[in-house]
Design an enzyme around this catalytic site. Structure first.
Site, PDB file in Angstrom:
ATOM      1  N   GLU A  91       0.801  -1.217   0.000  1.00  0.00           N
ATOM      2  CA  GLU A  91       0.000   0.000   0.000  1.00  0.00           C
ATOM      3  C   GLU A  91       0.838   1.273   0.000  1.00  0.00           C
ATOM      4  O   GLU A  91       0.298   2.374   0.002  1.00  0.00           O
ATOM      5  CB  GLU A  91      -0.918   0.004   1.234  1.00  0.00           C
ATOM      6  CG  GLU A  91      -1.837  -1.203   1.296  1.00  0.00           C
ATOM      7  CD  GLU A  91      -2.732  -1.223   2.523  1.00  0.00           C
ATOM      8  OE1 GLU A  91      -2.579  -0.323   3.390  1.00  0.00           O
ATOM      9  OE2 GLU A  91      -3.584  -2.119   2.632  1.00  0.00           O
ATOM     10  N   GLU A 205     -12.151  -1.596  15.038  1.00  0.00           N
ATOM     11  CA  GLU A 205     -13.026  -2.768  14.935  1.00  0.00           C
ATOM     12  C   GLU A 205     -12.845  -3.721  16.111  1.00  0.00           C
ATOM     13  O   GLU A 205     -13.752  -4.473  16.454  1.00  0.00           O
ATOM     14  CB  GLU A 205     -12.745  -3.532  13.632  1.00  0.00           C
ATOM     15  CG  GLU A 205     -13.421  -2.979  12.415  1.00  0.00           C
ATOM     16  CD  GLU A 205     -12.865  -1.628  12.014  1.00  0.00           C
ATOM     17  OE1 GLU A 205     -13.626  -0.825  11.471  1.00  0.00           O
ATOM     18  OE2 GLU A 205     -11.669  -1.370  12.251  1.00  0.00           O
ATOM     19  N   ASP A 331     -19.624   2.297   9.828  1.00  0.00           N
ATOM     20  CA  ASP A 331     -18.193   2.242   9.549  1.00  0.00           C
ATOM     21  C   ASP A 331     -17.800   3.322   8.556  1.00  0.00           C
ATOM     22  O   ASP A 331     -16.892   3.155   7.746  1.00  0.00           O
ATOM     23  CB  ASP A 331     -17.768   0.859   9.036  1.00  0.00           C
ATOM     24  CG  ASP A 331     -16.253   0.710   8.895  1.00  0.00           C
ATOM     25  OD1 ASP A 331     -15.521   1.369   9.650  1.00  0.00           O
ATOM     26  OD2 ASP A 331     -15.802  -0.059   8.029  1.00  0.00           O
ATOM     27  N   LYS A 358     -15.663   7.771   3.087  1.00  0.00           N
ATOM     28  CA  LYS A 358     -16.402   6.547   2.814  1.00  0.00           C
ATOM     29  C   LYS A 358     -17.874   6.786   2.505  1.00  0.00           C
ATOM     30  O   LYS A 358     -18.478   6.031   1.749  1.00  0.00           O
ATOM     31  CB  LYS A 358     -16.302   5.600   4.017  1.00  0.00           C
ATOM     32  CG  LYS A 358     -15.075   4.712   4.049  1.00  0.00           C
ATOM     33  CD  LYS A 358     -15.265   3.701   5.161  1.00  0.00           C
ATOM     34  CE  LYS A 358     -14.105   2.727   5.253  1.00  0.00           C
ATOM     35  NZ  LYS A 358     -14.367   1.698   6.283  1.00  0.00           N
ATOM     36  N   TRP A 419      -8.774   3.959   1.565  1.00  0.00           N
ATOM     37  CA  TRP A 419      -7.482   4.597   1.868  1.00  0.00           C
ATOM     38  C   TRP A 419      -6.713   5.010   0.610  1.00  0.00           C
ATOM     39  O   TRP A 419      -5.806   5.852   0.686  1.00  0.00           O
ATOM     40  CB  TRP A 419      -6.601   3.663   2.702  1.00  0.00           C
ATOM     41  CG  TRP A 419      -6.247   2.372   2.015  1.00  0.00           C
ATOM     42  CD1 TRP A 419      -6.876   1.182   2.156  1.00  0.00           C
ATOM     43  CD2 TRP A 419      -5.199   2.160   1.056  1.00  0.00           C
ATOM     44  NE1 TRP A 419      -6.297   0.229   1.340  1.00  0.00           N
ATOM     45  CE2 TRP A 419      -5.262   0.806   0.661  1.00  0.00           C
ATOM     46  CE3 TRP A 419      -4.221   2.977   0.491  1.00  0.00           C
ATOM     47  CZ2 TRP A 419      -4.382   0.254  -0.268  1.00  0.00           C
ATOM     48  CZ3 TRP A 419      -3.350   2.425  -0.438  1.00  0.00           C
ATOM     49  CH2 TRP A 419      -3.435   1.070  -0.798  1.00  0.00           C
ATOM     50  N   CYS A 633     -13.838 -15.828  11.718  1.00  0.00           N
ATOM     51  CA  CYS A 633     -12.819 -16.301  10.780  1.00  0.00           C
ATOM     52  C   CYS A 633     -12.893 -15.640   9.406  1.00  0.00           C
ATOM     53  O   CYS A 633     -11.881 -15.523   8.708  1.00  0.00           O
ATOM     54  CB  CYS A 633     -12.917 -17.817  10.623  1.00  0.00           C
ATOM     55  SG  CYS A 633     -12.874 -18.716  12.189  1.00  0.00           S
ATOM     56  N   CYS A 636     -10.441 -12.733   7.894  1.00  0.00           N
ATOM     57  CA  CYS A 636      -9.146 -12.995   7.261  1.00  0.00           C
ATOM     58  C   CYS A 636      -9.268 -14.006   6.118  1.00  0.00           C
ATOM     59  O   CYS A 636      -8.623 -13.856   5.081  1.00  0.00           O
ATOM     60  CB  CYS A 636      -8.144 -13.505   8.290  1.00  0.00           C
ATOM     61  SG  CYS A 636      -7.565 -12.266   9.460  1.00  0.00           S
ATOM     62  N   HIS A 637     -10.055 -15.047   6.362  1.00  0.00           N
ATOM     63  CA  HIS A 637     -10.088 -16.159   5.408  1.00  0.00           C
ATOM     64  C   HIS A 637     -11.235 -16.081   4.420  1.00  0.00           C
ATOM     65  O   HIS A 637     -11.394 -16.979   3.595  1.00  0.00           O
ATOM     66  CB  HIS A 637     -10.138 -17.488   6.175  1.00  0.00           C
ATOM     67  CG  HIS A 637      -8.873 -17.774   6.925  1.00  0.00           C
ATOM     68  ND1 HIS A 637      -7.725 -18.184   6.297  1.00  0.00           N
ATOM     69  CD2 HIS A 637      -8.571 -17.671   8.243  1.00  0.00           C
ATOM     70  CE1 HIS A 637      -6.766 -18.350   7.201  1.00  0.00           C
ATOM     71  NE2 HIS A 637      -7.251 -18.035   8.382  1.00  0.00           N
TER      72      HIS A 637
END
Length: 713
Positions: A91, A205, A331, A358, A419, A633, A636-637
């Protein structure tokens, strides 16, 4: 630096972390703060170098260089490239000074290159512990560094601020800026302001309380700190620059025991210094948890969430604020890039700041006093009909707050703009925004309890299973997209646009050569005509591009540099990414007119086959595992265990058929050094087995799908 020297430096750094103190690694003579600061200001006005994160202190990401222009860009070729050592989110915007290119990468690593030849001059690895990845919402990227008085400053994912000798890469000092027992991370770039280094952090978060801190650039000593939301009233003042304003303005806008869940308001990206007005602007993030009814009993504006706050750069004291989303619940952050400019509005010159956060509205604000001058939506929105210009508040659609029924809101939590930096060209008068088109379903939870160190959104997560049939997937994908938006901030309307099939495309650079540069998730790196959006040049890099390009001049040539590599919030949490298997390592690419370096071939990495267990898991166990997976989970996954390839695809895991092997990873923490921490504090062995049953069911479906179309195709 030799291997021994690097190991010694890292060992000392580790000691520094353990005691939470400032550690000095060396010192030498340097000019006074004032002289060094004036030198940096002068350098920031020279088009040949790129010495600050946004190119200049006004963060327009506009370069006055013209060698690469509408006519010559067709001859742009690769000068050199460099393969990085990780496939996680890239980034960063590089910096360049005196022929040296400085790059920060995923896992907070830093490289210095000869900007012309690409020769590596030095590298520094702060050795961020792998298990720290679990504390981040959105991958382990790093957006950039700061240069000042012969030193390079950067934040680490585990919350340190480090100063390196810019010539050698050797550490000068290091300070821990956060409570490392909590869920703070640093991904944003620090800023130099009048001899101080200003840095924020992330973690809302997972239950953080936001703040921004200024440190003496020479010594690392804390100068001031400003908290963005109030703490526990029973604890009294923080002894910070924010004490009086939190008591006077913010405290009364919060209700309930909000402090027990952090409150949020992290300053995880935009920090901008106004040279003309001698003011510092910070962009403040979302609430913790997201849900306003849980966070603050549905009462009050919750200052300073979703706000731009102006501070005195010398003391950190409050000057003014503008809150874009009072009582934020979606958010919606205002951490997105803040850009300073002088515009003529209604026939009068105004000193303004601009932001496209946002929530989908483009804001033009008088930066002398924080007064809202205009706000118009730059994408489709359904949570508000506009802004009341008398009060400066949004005109909300009540149903969007999902108090009585679920609501599908656009833009969703991904944001109309995240971002990835936008750019403003004072010659065209246009702002170029990397926009997203994405929805999000919000629903009150059937039950909720705060879990320290875990995701705490305050939303229903038990009905978020993604679709599996191709027709529904295709229809849902059609609702997503990206768009490069050329926006006229005076007329508050789009001048031109360019559509992408996916959100999450790269940040933007614009130049006096009449160009706009942007990359996309398919690996295309384009140059557009700044006035009408015509594509003038395109090269495919073989991997997704998220980072913003930059430009500099060295040896009589103008160069364009960009980092490539996928990751971040959308990549980790979207079910609708392409699933190419493991992602390749990121790279640095540098271009110039007449560049003849061969484009590196990016090999497609081996995709392991689906690997379900042969065990007949009961449907009840699979259902329990699905509920557990959707609780934590997926962040991330991926929803439904569908990975975009940035982190391992659990459906293809070698340990999936083994109950003991799976338990050793999930409960025992066997892979903590790779970011997969032990969940023994929150999951039982029975929970781990339920998760295995669910993931195995997903792996079985994948196996059937791949057999039907030919594995790996």
């Amino acid at each position: 630096m030799s291997k021994f020297a690097r190991m010694t430096a890292l060992a000392v750094t580790t000691i520094a972390i353990s005691v939470g103190a400032i550690v000095y690694f060396g010192s030498g003579s340097s000019p006074s703060h004032d002289a060094a600061w004036q030198k940096l200001l002068a350098s920031s006005h020279e088009a040949g170098d790129w010495v600050t994160y946004g190119g200049t202190f006004d963060e327009q990401r506009f370069s006055g260089l013209t060698q690469i222009n509408e006519k010559s860009v067709a001859d742009l070729g690769l000068a050199w490239s460099f393969e990085l050592d990780t496939n996680r989110a890239q980034e960063g915007t590089p910096l360049e000074k005196d022929g040296v290119l400085y790059v920060t990468t995923a896992w907070s690593k830093v490289y210095a290159f000869d900007a012309v030849t690409g020769k590596e001059l030095w590298r520094f690895d702060p050795q961020v512990p792998g298990e720290y990845a679990a504390k981040g919402c959105c991958d382990v990227g790093n957006r950039g560094a700061a240069l000042y008085d012969g030193k390079l400053y950067f934040g680490t994912f585990d919350g340190r601020l480090i100063a390196l000798d810019a010539k050698t890469g050797k550490p000068v000092w290091s300070v821990v800026t956060v409570d490392q027992s909590k869920t703070y991370t640093i991904t944003g770039a620090p800023r130099i302001v009048k001899g101080r280094v200003v840095i924020g952090n992330g973690g809302a978060e997972l239950g953080a309380r936001g703040y921004v801190t200024a440190y003496d650039a020479q010594t690392g000593k804390q100068a001031w700190r400003f908290y963005t939301v109030p703490g526990n009233p029973a604890n009294g003042p923080d002894g910070a620059a924010s004490d009086s304003i939190l008591a006077e303005k913010a405290q009364s806008t919060w209700s309930g025991e909000y402090w027990k869940q952090g409150g949020g308001g992290t300053v995880w990206d935009s920090i901008v210094y106004d040279e003309e007005l001698d003011q510092l602007y910070i962009g403040v993030g979302n609430g913790s948890p997201w849900n306003y009814r849980i966070r603050s009993q549905g009462k009050g504006d919750n200052l300073f969430l979703s706000s731009i706050v102006a501070l005195d750069p010398d003391t950190g004291s409050y000057r003014w604020h503008y809150q874009a989303n009072p009582g934020e619940t979606w958010d919606y952050t205002n951490t997105q890039q803040i850009t300073l400019a002088d515009l003529t509005i209604d026939g009068k010159p105004r000193k303004v700041l601009m932001q496209a956060p946002k929530n989908g509205f483009f804001f033009v604000i008088d930066r002398t006093n924080g007064k809202l001058l205009s706000a118009k939506n730059f994408v489709d929105v359904n949570w508000a009909t506009g802004y009341d210009m008398t009060t400066g508040r949004p005109i909300e659609i009540p149903a969007a707050r999902f108090a009585k029924a679920p609501a599908v809101v656009m833009p969703g939590a991904l944001g109309a703009h995240n971002w990835q930096p936008m750019a403003f060209n004072p010659e065209t008068g246009l702002t170029y925004i990397p926009g997203n088109k994405a929805l999000f379903a919000y629903e009150q939870p059937s039950d909720y309890s705060f879990r320290p160190g875990q995701w705490n959104l305050g939303l229903e997560t038990q009905r978020t299973s993604p679709p599996d049939d191709p027709a529904t997937i295709a229809a849902t994908r059609a609702l997503l997209g990206g768009r490069l938006i050329a926006w006229d901030p005076v007329r508050q309307k789009e001048a031109w646009g360019f559509d992408y099939p996916e959100p999450w495309n790269s940040g933007v650079l614009t130049t006096a050569g009449g160009l706009v540069f942007q990359g996309d998730t398919r690996g295309n790196f384009r140059a557009f005509a700044a006035r009408d959006g015509k594509v003038l040049w395109n090269v495919n890099l073989g991997m997704a591009i998220m980072a913003a390009p930059m430009t500099f001049e060295a040896g009589g040539n103008q160069y364009i540099a960009v980092l490539a590599g996928y990751g971040g919030a959308y990549a980790l949490t979207s079910y609708f990414n392409d699933n190419p298997g493991p992602r390749p390592n990121g790279r640095v690419y540098v271009f110039r007119i007449g560049g003849k370096a061969p484009m590196p071939k990016v090999e497609k990495l081996f995709k392991a086959p689906a690997n379900p267990s042969n065990e007949p898991f009961p449907a009840s166990l699979v259902a329990r595992g699905e509920a557990l997976f959707q609780k934590d989970c997926w962040a991330c996954h991926g929803p439904g265990a569908v990975s975009s390839g940035v982190v391992p695809d659990l459906r293809r895991s070698g340990v999936l058929p083994s109950a003991e092997g799976w338990k050793e990873v999930v409960i025992g923490g066997a892979l903590k050094d790779r970011g997969m921490i032990s969940f023994a504090k929150t999951l039982t062995s029975a929970d781990a087995e339920a998760l295995r049953a669910y993931v195995s069911s997903r792996a079985l479906l994948l196996k059937i799908q791949e057999q039907g179309r030919g594995a790996g195709k």
